[in-house]
Scaffold this active site. Sequence first.
Site, mmCIF file in Angstrom:
data_model
loop_
_atom_site.group_PDB
_atom_site.id
_atom_site.type_symbol
_atom_site.label_atom_id
_atom_site.label_comp_id
_atom_site.label_asym_id
_atom_site.label_seq_id
_atom_site.Cartn_x
_atom_site.Cartn_y
_atom_site.Cartn_z
ATOM 1 N N LYS A 289 42.522 31.334 41.374
ATOM 2 C CA LYS A 289 41.297 31.148 41.266
ATOM 3 C C LYS A 289 41.065 29.682 41.171
ATOM 4 O O LYS A 289 41.549 29.294 41.347
ATOM 5 C CB LYS A 289 41.375 31.171 39.205
ATOM 6 C CG LYS A 289 41.489 32.990 38.524
ATOM 7 C CD LYS A 289 40.632 33.363 38.103
ATOM 8 C CE LYS A 289 41.046 34.721 38.135
ATOM 9 N NZ LYS A 289 40.060 36.305 38.319
ATOM 10 N N ASP B 218 39.038 33.035 43.824
ATOM 11 C CA ASP B 218 38.146 33.710 43.775
ATOM 12 C C ASP B 218 37.888 32.521 42.419
ATOM 13 O O ASP B 218 38.469 32.380 41.735
ATOM 14 C CB ASP B 218 39.054 34.694 42.434
ATOM 15 C CG ASP B 218 38.191 35.746 42.031
ATOM 16 O OD1 ASP B 218 36.933 35.421 41.775
ATOM 17 O OD2 ASP B 218 39.052 36.315 41.280
ATOM 18 N N GLU C 142 35.927 35.435 46.613
ATOM 19 C CA GLU C 142 35.527 36.606 45.820
ATOM 20 C C GLU C 142 35.074 35.896 45.160
ATOM 21 O O GLU C 142 35.285 34.963 44.294
ATOM 22 C CB GLU C 142 36.774 36.487 45.393
ATOM 23 C CG GLU C 142 36.808 38.268 43.729
ATOM 24 C CD GLU C 142 38.258 38.922 42.872
ATOM 25 O OE1 GLU C 142 39.343 38.927 44.260
ATOM 26 O OE2 GLU C 142 38.309 39.105 42.410
ATOM 27 N N GLU D 54 34.037 43.848 41.380
ATOM 28 C CA GLU D 54 34.537 43.673 39.590
ATOM 29 C C GLU D 54 33.492 43.847 38.601
ATOM 30 O O GLU D 54 33.423 44.531 37.939
ATOM 31 C CB GLU D 54 35.782 43.104 39.000
ATOM 32 C CG GLU D 54 35.078 41.711 38.788
ATOM 33 C CD GLU D 54 36.407 40.670 38.431
ATOM 34 O OE1 GLU D 54 37.031 39.947 39.248
ATOM 35 O OE2 GLU D 54 36.209 40.436 37.481
ATOM 36 N N ASP E 193 36.361 48.639 40.630
ATOM 37 C CA ASP E 193 36.885 48.249 39.093
ATOM 38 C C ASP E 193 36.415 49.612 38.547
ATOM 39 O O ASP E 193 35.954 50.351 38.478
ATOM 40 C CB ASP E 193 36.184 47.696 38.223
ATOM 41 C CG ASP E 193 36.304 47.311 36.891
ATOM 42 O OD1 ASP E 193 37.560 46.080 36.630
ATOM 43 O OD2 ASP E 193 36.676 47.795 35.875
ATOM 44 N N HIS F 94 39.781 45.133 42.258
ATOM 45 C CA HIS F 94 39.965 44.877 40.993
ATOM 46 C C HIS F 94 40.863 45.449 40.205
ATOM 47 O O HIS F 94 40.826 46.688 39.223
ATOM 48 C CB HIS F 94 38.625 44.322 40.449
ATOM 49 C CG HIS F 94 38.909 43.586 38.670
ATOM 50 N ND1 HIS F 94 38.239 44.262 37.584
ATOM 51 C CD2 HIS F 94 38.833 42.376 39.049
ATOM 52 C CE1 HIS F 94 38.963 42.871 36.995
ATOM 53 N NE2 HIS F 94 39.870 42.168 37.685
#
Lengths: 434, 434
Positions: B220, B248, B274, B301, B324, B351
């Site tokens: 992240k 992400d 992402e 997602e 997702d 995801h």
Amino acid sequence: MSTIVSVDTRDIRFPTSLELDGSDAMNPDPDYSAAYLVIRTDAADGLAGHAFVFTIGRGNDVEVAALDALRAHLVGRDVEELLGDMGAAWRLLAHDSQLRWLGPEKGVMHMAIGAALNALWDLRAKRAGLPLWQLLAGLSPEELVSLVDFRYISDAVTPAEALELFRAAEPGRAERTAKLLELGYPAYTTTPGWLGYSDEKLERLCREAVADGYPQIKLKVGASLDDDVRRLGIARAAVGAGFPIAIDANQRWGVDEAIEWVRALADFDLAWIEEPTSPDDILGHAAIARGVAPVRVATGEHVQNRIVFKQLLQAGGMAVMQIDAARVGGVNENLANLLLAAKYGVPVCPHAGGVGLCEAVQHLSMFDYVALSGTMDGRMIEFVDHLHEHFVTPAVVERGRYLTPTAPGAGTEMHEASIERYTWRGAHVAEVPA
Amino acid sequence: MSTIVSVDTRDIRFPTSLELDGSDAMNPDPDYSAAYLVIRTDAADGLAGHAFVFTIGRGNDVEVAALDALRAHLVGRDVEELLGDMGAAWRLLAHDSQLRWLGPEKGVMHMAIGAALNALWDLRAKRAGLPLWQLLAGLSPEELVSLVDFRYISDAVTPAEALELFRAAEPGRAERTAKLLELGYPAYTTTPGWLGYSDEKLERLCREAVADGYPQIKLKVGASLDDDVRRLGIARAAVGAGFPIAIDANQRWGVDEAIEWVRALADFDLAWIEEPTSPDDILGHAAIARGVAPVRVATGEHVQNRIVFKQLLQAGGMAVMQIDAARVGGVNENLANLLLAAKYGVPVCPHAGGVGLCEAVQHLSMFDYVALSGTMDGRMIEFVDHLHEHFVTPAVVERGRYLTPTAPGAGTEMHEASIERYTWRGAHVAEVPA
């Protein structure tokens, strides 16, 4: 100092499907409904903020659940603090990371957040003793900019550009306010054009619309090309050459079909084609706009937020922006939408009708005229003459113009008796006199 | 012949915020939650369909209300008829004009419709005695095409093209099924990369991920550039040069900021960036993709439906599609998404994580391998090792690969004891042994 003491919600549904009012190619039997909320405080003035999400029946209960989910964010808050920084109020609701997951910034949860913000605006306007349009048009350019969330749109309009736009309109505010109070704001009517109506009723209502002074009418299309040709022929004959007729497909088509269908109707001299395809299809709108030019593409009543409006403008997919008062994140996000329209030089002709949408959205167009775009040229607000009697300060249209509201508030308060009578209890209200 | 007799719903919330598992730049304190439904019939087999919408806490009750709103569409229906034409089941729910108004095809209502469809698929797979991936991969190309709603995507992929894609993959189905059962499907892990973890924990988990056989990790980013540089340095040193590291941003940035930020991290040799910005910003994703090349842009997602996926592909805004299982309109709409990816030659790397998303989405990737794309090259499914113990048939990852599930169903059934224990009653469950 005062505190929010309650957020009351109601599931209100009108049995419009029984009359086929409001029928179109995608929505054959809507029951115009409102997921309604009232924000009450402990202030001595007794004023409350009222607003709603408009739906068309089933699922109105889901929208009420979304309003209920916001109660914990509001009850117990200091009213003056909240109303004094409505940009922070937006962030309080729209930036809640857990609620945001349910969108983000779209659909049931986002519309509920919009209604909660609109209820706060209604309360603020009532406290100020001003109609919402006038409250907004009296704010400083700096405060107006502070109301807008520029996240995800600053590649199209920056806070500095927004400030410039508001400042540029500042000198003429007083003059335009006077003009607005005198002249009202242009309306157009969709009343003649519902798909459920007979040819005779269509023709009669078209003639009445012209006689009533409307500068434009709109017809629903998209269920059958043959029917559309016949109905447009009737309408064109009734209103005469040169009179603006818009058409509305309510998302019925795919991209290629939209281009073909509109080309087949182009001889009827169309003011715009509205919602030719999915409101999510930005590139599709752009392709359709290229394919049907010079017919203009209009959309917006289902555009979920400022981010999609931004792209419709960037891609050249929308020549007329149709904001809706109850679809996006309330007054705050519609300010972003108006800024985007101003930046790209596109006229705003709001979606209205339904329940209370005329009452609510007129304030945004009027604010735009006084404090942002500075013009009514090519602008008009949709008007449908349904259900206004349920509002405390109903929208009034005369000779094709909305009369400028002067009562305090956002126009979104329903009569207590209407709320009681049309509260959904699992079946339509019996059609007996109240 | 049997009939649906009940649709039971539950608001289930796990207290994940107490551990900071799952924290990222936009979601600091998620409580992984499931709006859960069970569709029961009067058949003698006693089988029920289970599925859920994944949320991160507040608002899970709104999602449950949306599931409740679907009950009237399902209870009393002939099960064999419904399961025998799942394209019609999609239309029954997704084309309800009144419910559609609440999206359309996005947000709370659309996710609920997806969960209801997924529950029906779970029931159908259980009745067939097959894992969902295998049930789907055994359907004829014609039936697969009948499951997909081509409205608004036929300008990108037509039913005829879809049929061709499925037919082209038909000859190798048996061979790939055998290979899948033997080898499983590649996984990558996000476990090391949550923002709430210390540098020491990050480093340790990175080393463990490599040792565990994962072919890629993900970190992240987006809260602080300095932190991201430091953390990527730690991760790169831990995993070694050449090992794929994806990042992400969870929608943290605007377009220009995304380009700047990713360029500042590009020296760390990134597998993909992402969710650099709003999932609604198709043109923004395309601008970012151009601006950060050769780093690939991944998203999905939060992509609301097939219409947005279509445009991300048309605009060149997405090089990796991250479907997702619980965001869009269920298995049916994810088939449309897989078809779009196949048509545009983009790999699908779903995801997962959350609650039950690994369990659910693995079936879609495995189906894709057997019956559509025919390849695992460049494909992998996200894996986070959280909350699997609550599922009757938990996803299992070994040596960096999902083991291919063989139990009947869609993997979406939770243990009754977990449902009971974590049903939300206004506060987090006390952390005492069950």
